[in-house]
Design a protein around this motif. Structure first.
Motif, PDB file in Angstrom:
ATOM      1  N   SER A  42     -18.834  60.994   6.665  1.00 39.49           N
ATOM      2  CA  SER A  42     -18.481  61.740   5.809  1.00 39.49           C
ATOM      3  C   SER A  42     -19.407  63.148   5.754  1.00 39.49           C
ATOM      4  N   ILE A  43     -18.806  64.234   5.975  1.00 43.66           N
ATOM      5  CA  ILE A  43     -19.830  65.478   5.941  1.00 43.66           C
ATOM      6  C   ILE A  43     -19.181  66.354   4.786  1.00 43.66           C
ATOM      7  N   GLY A  44     -19.939  67.421   4.500  1.00 51.92           N
ATOM      8  CA  GLY A  44     -19.559  68.617   3.971  1.00 51.92           C
ATOM      9  C   GLY A  44     -18.977  69.720   4.642  1.00 51.92           C
ATOM     10  N   SER A  45     -18.279  70.710   4.333  1.00 51.24           N
ATOM     11  CA  SER A  45     -17.819  71.530   4.771  1.00 51.24           C
ATOM     12  C   SER A  45     -18.641  72.620   5.488  1.00 51.24           C
ATOM     13  N   GLU A  46     -20.056  72.744   4.447  1.00 51.90           N
ATOM     14  CA  GLU A  46     -20.960  73.613   4.919  1.00 51.90           C
ATOM     15  C   GLU A  46     -21.639  73.056   6.287  1.00 51.90           C
ATOM     16  N   THR A  47     -21.495  71.899   6.478  1.00 51.63           N
ATOM     17  CA  THR A  47     -22.056  71.446   8.057  1.00 51.63           C
ATOM     18  C   THR A  47     -20.966  71.272   8.962  1.00 51.63           C
ATOM     19  N   PHE A  48     -19.649  71.200   8.590  1.00 54.11           N
ATOM     20  CA  PHE A  48     -18.589  71.092   9.807  1.00 54.11           C
ATOM     21  C   PHE A  48     -18.626  72.227  10.780  1.00 54.11           C
ATOM     22  N   ASP A  49     -18.883  71.859  12.001  1.00 52.00           N
ATOM     23  CA  ASP A  49     -18.988  72.682  13.074  1.00 52.00           C
ATOM     24  C   ASP A  49     -18.562  72.047  14.240  1.00 52.00           C
ATOM     25  N   LEU A  50     -18.456  72.850  15.493  1.00 56.42           N
ATOM     26  CA  LEU A  50     -18.125  72.188  16.732  1.00 56.42           C
ATOM     27  C   LEU A  50     -19.209  71.014  17.227  1.00 56.42           C
ATOM     28  N   ARG A  51     -20.443  71.180  16.963  1.00 53.70           N
ATOM     29  CA  ARG A  51     -21.521  70.247  17.010  1.00 53.70           C
ATOM     30  C   ARG A  51     -21.205  68.842  16.385  1.00 53.70           C
ATOM     31  N   ALA A  52     -20.819  68.790  14.976  1.00 51.15           N
ATOM     32  CA  ALA A  52     -20.475  67.972  14.119  1.00 51.15           C
ATOM     33  C   ALA A  52     -19.106  67.117  14.831  1.00 51.15           C
ATOM     34  N   LEU A  53     -18.383  68.068  15.154  1.00 48.26           N
ATOM     35  CA  LEU A  53     -17.013  67.264  15.625  1.00 48.26           C
ATOM     36  C   LEU A  53     -17.319  66.688  16.721  1.00 48.26           C
ATOM     37  N   ALA A  54     -18.190  67.214  17.650  1.00 51.72           N
ATOM     38  CA  ALA A  54     -18.447  66.430  19.001  1.00 51.72           C
ATOM     39  C   ALA A  54     -19.223  65.288  18.776  1.00 51.72           C
ATOM     40  N   GLN A  55     -20.139  65.177  17.856  1.00 50.74           N
ATOM     41  CA  GLN A  55     -21.063  64.046  17.544  1.00 50.74           C
ATOM     42  C   GLN A  55     -20.215  62.906  17.129  1.00 50.74           C
ATOM     43  N   VAL A  56     -19.012  63.048  16.266  1.00 50.69           N
ATOM     44  CA  VAL A  56     -18.368  62.061  15.677  1.00 50.69           C
ATOM     45  C   VAL A  56     -16.974  61.611  16.586  1.00 50.69           C
ATOM     46  N   MET A  57     -16.447  62.844  17.305  1.00 50.90           N
ATOM     47  CA  MET A  57     -15.645  62.563  18.004  1.00 50.90           C
ATOM     48  C   MET A  57     -14.440  61.770  17.476  1.00 50.90           C
ATOM     49  N   PRO A  58     -13.814  62.442  16.454  1.00 53.55           N
ATOM     50  CA  PRO A  58     -12.890  61.584  15.547  1.00 53.55           C
ATOM     51  C   PRO A  58     -11.507  61.704  16.155  1.00 53.55           C
ATOM     52  N   ASP A  59     -10.748  60.544  15.699  1.00 52.85           N
ATOM     53  CA  ASP A  59      -9.316  60.472  15.859  1.00 52.85           C
ATOM     54  C   ASP A  59      -8.713  61.235  15.021  1.00 52.85           C
ATOM     55  N   VAL A  61      -9.194  63.617  11.375  1.00 52.63           N
ATOM     56  CA  VAL A  61     -10.038  64.458  10.436  1.00 52.63           C
ATOM     57  C   VAL A  61      -9.403  64.320   8.805  1.00 52.63           C
ATOM     58  N   ILE A  62      -9.830  63.835   7.707  1.00 46.20           N
ATOM     59  CA  ILE A  62      -9.217  63.622   6.588  1.00 46.20           C
ATOM     60  C   ILE A  62     -10.180  64.621   5.700  1.00 46.20           C
ATOM     61  N   THR A  63      -9.382  65.497   4.858  1.00 49.04           N
ATOM     62  CA  THR A  63      -9.940  66.287   3.928  1.00 49.04           C
ATOM     63  C   THR A  63      -8.936  66.387   2.646  1.00 49.04           C
ATOM     64  N   PRO A  64      -9.366  67.067   1.630  1.00 46.47           N
ATOM     65  CA  PRO A  64      -8.611  67.364   0.717  1.00 46.47           C
ATOM     66  C   PRO A  64      -7.847  68.423   0.850  1.00 46.47           C
ATOM     67  N   LEU A  65      -6.385  68.263   0.228  1.00 46.29           N
ATOM     68  CA  LEU A  65      -5.580  69.635   0.661  1.00 46.29           C
ATOM     69  C   LEU A  65      -6.205  70.739  -0.177  1.00 46.29           C
ATOM     70  N   ILE A  66      -6.717  70.480  -1.290  1.00 49.15           N
ATOM     71  CA  ILE A  66      -7.334  71.514  -2.144  1.00 49.15           C
ATOM     72  C   ILE A  66      -8.705  71.051  -2.627  1.00 49.15           C
ATOM     73  N   GLY A  67      -9.430  72.030  -2.219  1.00 54.35           N
ATOM     74  CA  GLY A  67     -10.937  71.624  -2.773  1.00 54.35           C
ATOM     75  C   GLY A  67     -11.672  72.860  -2.601  1.00 54.35           C
ATOM     76  N   PRO A  68     -13.118  72.514  -3.195  1.00 59.40           N
ATOM     77  CA  PRO A  68     -13.967  73.812  -3.192  1.00 59.40           C
ATOM     78  C   PRO A  68     -14.621  74.228  -2.277  1.00 59.40           C
ATOM     79  N   GLY A  69     -14.681  73.429  -1.053  1.00 58.62           N
ATOM     80  CA  GLY A  69     -15.317  74.013  -0.010  1.00 58.62           C
ATOM     81  C   GLY A  69     -14.697  74.594   1.224  1.00 58.62           C
ATOM     82  N   ILE A  70     -13.343  74.162   1.393  1.00 64.47           N
ATOM     83  CA  ILE A  70     -12.799  74.662   2.520  1.00 64.47           C
ATOM     84  C   ILE A  70     -11.289  74.551   2.341  1.00 64.47           C
ATOM     85  N   ASP A  71     -10.490  75.539   2.836  1.00 71.58           N
ATOM     86  CA  ASP A  71      -8.993  75.888   2.781  1.00 71.58           C
ATOM     87  C   ASP A  71      -8.387  74.987   3.909  1.00 71.58           C
ATOM     88  N   ILE A  72      -7.356  74.163   3.642  1.00 65.13           N
ATOM     89  CA  ILE A  72      -6.778  73.418   4.738  1.00 65.13           C
ATOM     90  C   ILE A  72      -6.469  74.361   5.810  1.00 65.13           C
TER      91      ILE A  72
END
Length: 125
Positions: A42-59, A61-72
């Motif tokens: 679990s990460i916050g949108s403020e730390t979501f970047d290519l590096r975070a994506l590369a570290q987790v290598m997810p199958d 990505v799950i996020t709220p449709l509507i949320g305070p941090g990032i638009d879908i």
């Protein structure tokens, strides 16, 4: 990068699904069926970047449709720009036009496997 993922899969089970949860509140995550079977980070949108994506290598990505941090749409576009080819799932309560939302996101980012996870609204006190 490939051998690291292979080693991690051996530790978590050969078919372990890796999930990156972006700005997903715990009460909403508790409503997602099967989430407990995933290997989730679990990460916050403020730390979501290519590096975070590369570290987790997810199958997935799950996020709220509507949320305070990032638009879908913004998240889907960023994932596409990063070359992500996995699944993107947006968690939402019942909404009036889910097909329109799916079409909009899929149309904006054709390389992303997008769908909605419609769940019962979490109980509020």
């Amino acid at each position: 990068m490939g051998s690291t993922r292979k080693d991690e899969q051996a530790e978590t089970g050969a078919g372990a699904i890796r999930a990156l949860l972006v700005d997903l509140p715990q009460d909403l995550a508790a409503c997602v069926p099967g989430l407990g079977r995933l290997r989730a980070v679990s990460i916050g949108s403020e730390t979501f970047d290519l590096r975070a994506l590369a570290q987790v290598m997810p199958d997935v990505v799950i996020t709220p449709l509507i949320g305070p941090g990032i638009d879908i749409l913004d998240l889907a576009r960023r994932l596409a720009a990063f070359g992500y080819g996995g699944a993107l799932r947006a968690v939402t309560g019942p909404i009036p036009c889910p097909a329109e939302v799916r079409a909009e996101v899929r149309g904006a980012c054709s390389g992303i496997d997008f769908d909605l996870l419609v769940v019962a609204e979490p109980a509020r006190l």
